[in-house]
Enzyme design. Sequence first.
Site, PDB file in Angstrom:
ATOM      1  N   SER A 136       0.823  -1.203   0.000  1.00 42.48           N
ATOM      2  CA  SER A 136       0.000   0.000   0.000  1.00 42.48           C
ATOM      3  C   SER A 136       0.856   1.251   0.000  1.00 42.48           C
ATOM      4  O   SER A 136       1.864   1.338   0.708  1.00 42.48           O
ATOM      5  CB  SER A 136      -0.907   0.006   1.240  1.00 42.48           C
ATOM      6  OG  SER A 136      -1.743   1.143   1.233  1.00 42.48           O
ATOM      7  N   THR A 168      -5.369   8.199   3.617  1.00 38.13           N
ATOM      8  CA  THR A 168      -4.861   8.164   4.983  1.00 38.13           C
ATOM      9  C   THR A 168      -5.339   9.323   5.830  1.00 38.13           C
ATOM     10  O   THR A 168      -5.545   9.171   7.037  1.00 38.13           O
ATOM     11  CB  THR A 168      -3.318   8.121   4.954  1.00 38.13           C
ATOM     12  OG1 THR A 168      -2.906   7.008   4.141  1.00 38.13           O
ATOM     13  CG2 THR A 168      -2.734   7.994   6.345  1.00 38.13           C
ATOM     14  N   HIS A 195      -8.653   1.767   1.416  1.00 41.68           N
ATOM     15  CA  HIS A 195      -8.700   2.083   2.852  1.00 41.68           C
ATOM     16  C   HIS A 195      -8.952   3.576   2.965  1.00 41.68           C
ATOM     17  O   HIS A 195      -8.110   4.390   2.591  1.00 41.68           O
ATOM     18  CB  HIS A 195      -7.352   1.716   3.486  1.00 41.68           C
ATOM     19  CG  HIS A 195      -7.250   2.003   4.961  1.00 41.68           C
ATOM     20  ND1 HIS A 195      -7.409   1.017   5.912  1.00 41.68           N
ATOM     21  CD2 HIS A 195      -6.964   3.134   5.640  1.00 41.68           C
ATOM     22  CE1 HIS A 195      -7.236   1.540   7.119  1.00 41.68           C
ATOM     23  NE2 HIS A 195      -6.969   2.832   6.980  1.00 41.68           N
ATOM     24  N   HIS A 197     -10.265   6.958   5.280  1.00 43.68           N
ATOM     25  CA  HIS A 197     -10.584   7.566   6.567  1.00 43.68           C
ATOM     26  C   HIS A 197     -11.766   8.519   6.439  1.00 43.68           C
ATOM     27  O   HIS A 197     -12.131   8.965   5.350  1.00 43.68           O
ATOM     28  CB  HIS A 197      -9.354   8.263   7.142  1.00 43.68           C
ATOM     29  CG  HIS A 197      -8.431   7.301   7.821  1.00 43.68           C
ATOM     30  ND1 HIS A 197      -8.373   7.156   9.182  1.00 43.68           N
ATOM     31  CD2 HIS A 197      -7.539   6.400   7.312  1.00 43.68           C
ATOM     32  CE1 HIS A 197      -7.489   6.221   9.495  1.00 43.68           C
ATOM     33  NE2 HIS A 197      -6.965   5.747   8.373  1.00 43.68           N
ATOM     34  N   HIS A 291     -45.457   9.312   8.321  1.00 42.72           N
ATOM     35  CA  HIS A 291     -44.628   8.135   8.086  1.00 42.72           C
ATOM     36  C   HIS A 291     -45.292   6.876   8.630  1.00 42.72           C
ATOM     37  O   HIS A 291     -45.348   5.839   7.952  1.00 42.72           O
ATOM     38  CB  HIS A 291     -43.255   8.304   8.750  1.00 42.72           C
ATOM     39  CG  HIS A 291     -42.363   9.262   8.050  1.00 42.72           C
ATOM     40  ND1 HIS A 291     -41.027   8.998   7.809  1.00 42.72           N
ATOM     41  CD2 HIS A 291     -42.584  10.485   7.527  1.00 42.72           C
ATOM     42  CE1 HIS A 291     -40.484  10.022   7.187  1.00 42.72           C
ATOM     43  NE2 HIS A 291     -41.406  10.942   7.001  1.00 42.72           N
TER      44      HIS A 291
END
Length: 377
Positions: A136, A168, A195, A197, A291
């Site tokens: 990676s 990241t 991956h 974040h 609803h």
Amino acid sequence: MTRQFAIVDTTLREGEQWANAHFSSADRLAIANLLVQFGVEYIEMTSPCASPQSAADLRSIAALPLGNTKLLTHTRCNLEDVQLAAECGVAGVNILFGTSPYLRQWSHGRSIEAILAEVGPVVRFLQERQIEVRFSCEDSFRTPLPDLLRVYQAVDLLGVQRVGIADTVGIATPRDVERVVGAVRNAVRCDIEFHGHNDGGCAIANAYAALEAGATHIDTTILGIGERNGIAALSGLIARLYLSEPESVAGYALPMLAQLDHTVAAILGIQVPFNACITSETAFAHKAGLHTKAVLANPSTYEAIDPNAFGRERNVLIGHRLTGRHALQSRANALGLELSDSTIVALAAQLKAAADDQPLTLDEVDALLRSSTLQAA
């Protein structure tokens, strides 16, 4: 998205990096067993270099019968780390190197050329031991795309099973993910792991965009825990996939999702977030009169996710000032009470007035309904 993908659950690696997380050996074992039962394809654990107990727990879980789930660990890209990982008996090692200008200058100080020179011996060491390899590029979305593609093409030629694209610091949007993952997909033959974040609130959307753009593996954690604001939550990703293509998640033990979230929340000493997809206490709660009328007639009117598929139940709330007469009538029917339409309308008005001060409990609503039955008699 009618194709195969794999979930790499990293609660026991990325999740441990959440500020308030500390898993004991028993915790790690319990979480790993639940993830195996749920059916994730991969479990990723903390590097054995992190601490003696991390290494011991990795060995213990690697020795268990994990069925179709593969155990991974996550290490730096150096021989010392991967040698220890191999000794622990893992099926795969996820290695990484920071490739953005930020990390090359301020973290490890290496050029792209120096990074590539170090990757080869590490990958070959693992391949000689028939251990699955993912490489990676950390901070992929702040790495110039030409540098990113150069690294990925080089490691692809080494024969790694997959490359990892990591948001990241959580800056990517779904369009960014589509662009970068698509470019990598066109540049390599191997699989692609994503991956992402959640610093910008896009983790689940980005994970889904990665799959649409050609990624084959997606990293998740239970409750979305991880460094800073965490990464894509397992339950959130499953919800998104279920909404788009229910059959794509049919192979997982979906009713276990709530157990996973509540187990980890209990270990961490926190509550499952009120807005956690599928698993929160209010995920299938209906309140507004408009609803509830429709849901009572046909649940799909206001439920795109079927709670029964996940072992959950819908909850029609009635002890509040927004309640409608249809919800009140439904409760009366459930209690076996026969009340006229005019009585229900009057009771609804009475309930709304009382609930202006504070909501009524279900017992209080039931008492109100029963008292009206007695009066009518």
